[in-house]
Design an enzyme around this catalytic site. Structure first.
Site, PDB file in Angstrom:
ATOM      1  N   LYS A   1      11.275  -2.766  18.237  1.00 37.37           N
ATOM      2  CA  LYS A   1      10.589  -2.629  19.536  1.00 37.37           C
ATOM      3  C   LYS A   1      11.551  -2.739  20.719  1.00 37.37           C
ATOM      4  O   LYS A   1      11.504  -1.938  21.627  1.00 37.37           O
ATOM      5  CB  LYS A   1       9.556  -3.755  19.738  1.00 37.37           C
TER       6      LYS A   1
ATOM      7  N   ARG B   1       0.133  -9.353  22.442  1.00 35.01           N
ATOM      8  CA  ARG B   1       0.537  -9.812  21.119  1.00 35.01           C
ATOM      9  C   ARG B   1      -0.672 -10.237  20.289  1.00 35.01           C
ATOM     10  O   ARG B   1      -0.532 -10.628  19.148  1.00 35.01           O
ATOM     11  CB  ARG B   1       1.458 -10.998  21.347  1.00 35.01           C
TER      12      ARG B   1
ATOM     13  N   ARG C   1      19.636 -15.192  17.043  1.00 35.70           N
ATOM     14  CA  ARG C   1      18.532 -15.881  17.715  1.00 35.70           C
ATOM     15  C   ARG C   1      18.039 -17.040  16.855  1.00 35.70           C
ATOM     16  O   ARG C   1      17.956 -16.905  15.642  1.00 35.70           O
ATOM     17  CB  ARG C   1      17.370 -14.898  17.957  1.00 35.70           C
TER      18      ARG C   1
ATOM     19  N   ARG D   1       6.821 -16.066  11.883  1.00 33.09           N
ATOM     20  CA  ARG D   1       6.591 -14.951  12.820  1.00 33.09           C
ATOM     21  C   ARG D   1       5.844 -13.817  12.126  1.00 33.09           C
ATOM     22  O   ARG D   1       4.975 -13.179  12.718  1.00 33.09           O
ATOM     23  CB  ARG D   1       7.926 -14.451  13.381  1.00 33.09           C
TER      24      ARG D   1
END
Ligand code: AMP
Length: 215
Positions: free
Chosen positions: A13, A88, A160, A171
């Protein structure tokens, strides 16, 4: 042009929405980047958001909605924008429709980046991002010219904190439960386009551009 990009973590994305934004001359608004900037700037919002982000969980809606609504009023958004990472979940998707309707606007297109979930973990564990400008690299598929150094601004490349295996699982679970159901919502509005998110970065960009030009 008001466009939403969504897909599983690691579907590309960020990379694709930046490229498409540059091609169309509209800004890419990434709620993930905005939150990471708030954490770097040590704001109250950043402190609250990091409690969730560090665990790989979604940040509460009320922290996100004001942030994105404010950003959409900036002058550079007059011709449109690409929303990357927002909405989201269904509540955010509905709230976005309310915000747009109040301004007499609507979304033109929602791009769903389709990727085999089995490939996502490999994409994320080897992802490296620039600490300074946020540019993304991948150790195998898209390495920087000099190891550990950003090609664009010479900043340091880091992994990250939420790109570690345990966090990736959280996630992905949150994506399946909360984000993926938006597919039906946008399908029923007739504005959803599925784009295969595997292959060369430039090929995927071409596919997205094509899907933006067909109704
Ligand atoms: P991203 O950079 O899009 O992968 O987002 C990184 C993290 O920021 C996510 O795992 C969430 O913790 C948080 N985040 C980003 N966008 C949102 C959103 N729209 N709603 C809730 N949390 C978000």
């Amino acid at each position: 042009m008001r466009i939403v990009f969504f897909g599983a973590p690691g579907s590309g994305k960020g990379t694709q929405s930046k490229r498409i934004g540059q091609q169309l001359g509209i800004p890419q608004l990434s709620t993930g980047d905005m939150l990471r900037d708030a954490i770097k700037a040590k704001t109250d919002l950043g402190a609250k958001a990091s409690e969730y982000m560090d665990q790989g969980q979604l940040v509460p809606d009320q922290l996100i909605l004001g942030l994105i609504e404010d950003r959409m009023t900036h002058e550079d958004c007059a011709k449109g924008y690409i929303l990357d990472g927002f909405p989201r979940n269904l509540a955010q998707a509905k709230e976005l429709d309310v915000m747009l309707t109040e301004k007499g606007n609507r979304l033109e297109k929602v791009i769903f980046l389709d990727i085999d979930p089995a490939k996502v973990v490999a994409r994320l564990v080897d992802r490296r991002v620039c600490e300074t400008c946020g540019a993304e690299f991948h150790l195998e598929n898209h390495p920087s010219k000099t190891e550990g150094i950003c090609d664009q601004c010479q900043g340091s490349l880091i992994r990250r904190p939420d790109d570690h295996e345990g966090k990736i699982k959280v996630r992905l679970d949150s994506y399946v439960q909360l984000t993926a159901p938006m597919d039906q919502y946008y399908q029923s509005q007739g504005i959803l386009a599925h784009v295969a998110a595997e292959g060369e970065i430039s090929e995927i960009t071409e596919r997205i551009l094509k899907s933006l030009t067909v109704d």
